[in-house]
Design a protein around this motif. Structure first.
Motif, PDB file in Angstrom:
ATOM      1  N   ASN A  34      -6.903  -1.470   6.457  1.00 21.04           N
ATOM      2  CA  ASN A  34      -8.370  -0.860   5.941  1.00 21.04           C
ATOM      3  C   ASN A  34      -8.221  -0.305   4.696  1.00 21.04           C
ATOM      4  OD1 ASN A  34      -6.897   1.045   6.953  1.00 21.04           O
ATOM      5  ND2 ASN A  34      -8.595   1.886   8.242  1.00 21.04           N
ATOM      6  N   ASP A  35      -7.242   0.195   3.931  1.00 21.13           N
ATOM      7  CA  ASP A  35      -7.066   0.963   2.981  1.00 21.13           C
ATOM      8  C   ASP A  35      -5.785   0.981   2.365  1.00 21.13           C
ATOM      9  OD1 ASP A  35      -8.016   2.917   1.313  1.00 21.13           O
ATOM     10  OD2 ASP A  35      -8.367   4.686   2.940  1.00 21.13           O
ATOM     11  N   SER A  36      -5.643   1.584   1.396  1.00 21.39           N
ATOM     12  CA  SER A  36      -4.279   1.694   0.832  1.00 21.39           C
ATOM     13  C   SER A  36      -4.106   3.002  -0.112  1.00 21.39           C
ATOM     14  CB  SER A  36      -3.961   0.389  -0.056  1.00 21.39           C
ATOM     15  OG  SER A  36      -4.968   0.485  -1.575  1.00 21.39           O
ATOM     16  N   PRO A  37      -3.030   3.535  -0.292  1.00 20.98           N
ATOM     17  CA  PRO A  37      -2.673   4.594  -1.115  1.00 20.98           C
ATOM     18  C   PRO A  37      -3.148   4.466  -2.517  1.00 20.98           C
ATOM     19  CG  PRO A  37      -0.904   4.203   0.282  1.00 20.98           C
ATOM     20  CD  PRO A  37      -1.811   2.929   0.648  1.00 20.98           C
ATOM     21  N   LYS A  38      -3.402   5.498  -3.071  1.00 16.01           N
ATOM     22  CA  LYS A  38      -4.027   5.424  -4.538  1.00 16.01           C
ATOM     23  C   LYS A  38      -2.687   5.070  -5.302  1.00 16.01           C
ATOM     24  CE  LYS A  38      -6.387   8.206  -8.028  1.00 16.01           C
ATOM     25  NZ  LYS A  38      -7.129   9.453  -8.402  1.00 16.01           N
ATOM     26  N   GLY A  39      -3.048   4.066  -6.205  1.00 16.92           N
ATOM     27  CA  GLY A  39      -2.067   3.489  -7.332  1.00 16.92           C
ATOM     28  C   GLY A  39      -1.324   2.412  -6.864  1.00 16.92           C
TER      29      GLY A  39
END
Length: 158
Positions: A34-39
């Protein structure tokens, strides 16, 4: 919501349904996040037997998934390059030396714990799937991991 790896067919801590094991169709399950770490530039997905006699055993290693990817359908083909997923690649697993997914298959009468681990990376690995060993791919990830999400499961054979 935090970076999480999910499956509609089983939840964290559940028993893997038979169709995703050696006792069934031995196909990879549908997974999504559902999401991912920035970068994050790419993802790698590992499926590991945590209770293998010689230590952790990689049943599946998929890498160079483009960062916009948020799901994998069930039954991923056992081929090195996955053009339907951009530049994604699979390497040979440690179970039988074949490319792609090999489901849970502990010895009869035993239960093993497994983990699907999705790793967000700050780069593309660009390693040749045909010659890269799972140990080389996991080593290449070191120093580039931005975050990870896990889905724990188990399987027992009668």
């Amino acid at each position: 919501m935090a970076f999480a790896l999910l499956c509609n067919d089983f939840k964290n801590g559940d028993v893997v349904p038979k169709q995703y094991t050696c006792d069934g169709a031995n196909q990879s399950p549908p997974l999504w996040w559902n999401d991912s770490p920035k970068g994050a530039v790419s993802f790698a997905l590992l499926f590991v037997d945590l209770d293998a006699p010689g230590g952790s055993l990689i049943h599946w290693l998929l890498y160079d998934l483009p960062s916009p990817t948020r799901r994998l359908p069930s039954g991923m083909p056992g081929i090195e390059l996955l053009p339907q997923l951009g530049r994604a690649r699979q390497t040979k697993n440690d179970v039988n030396g074949k490319v792609g997914y090999t489901g849970p298959c502990p010895p009869a009468g035993s239960s093993h714990k497994y983990v699907f681990k999705l790793v967000a990376l700050g780069r593309i690995l660009s390693m040749p799937a045909a010659t890269a060993k799972s140990s080389e791919v996991t080593k290449a990830m070191q120093g580039h991991i931005l975050g990870s999400a896990e889905l724990l499961c188990s399987y027992a054979r009668k």
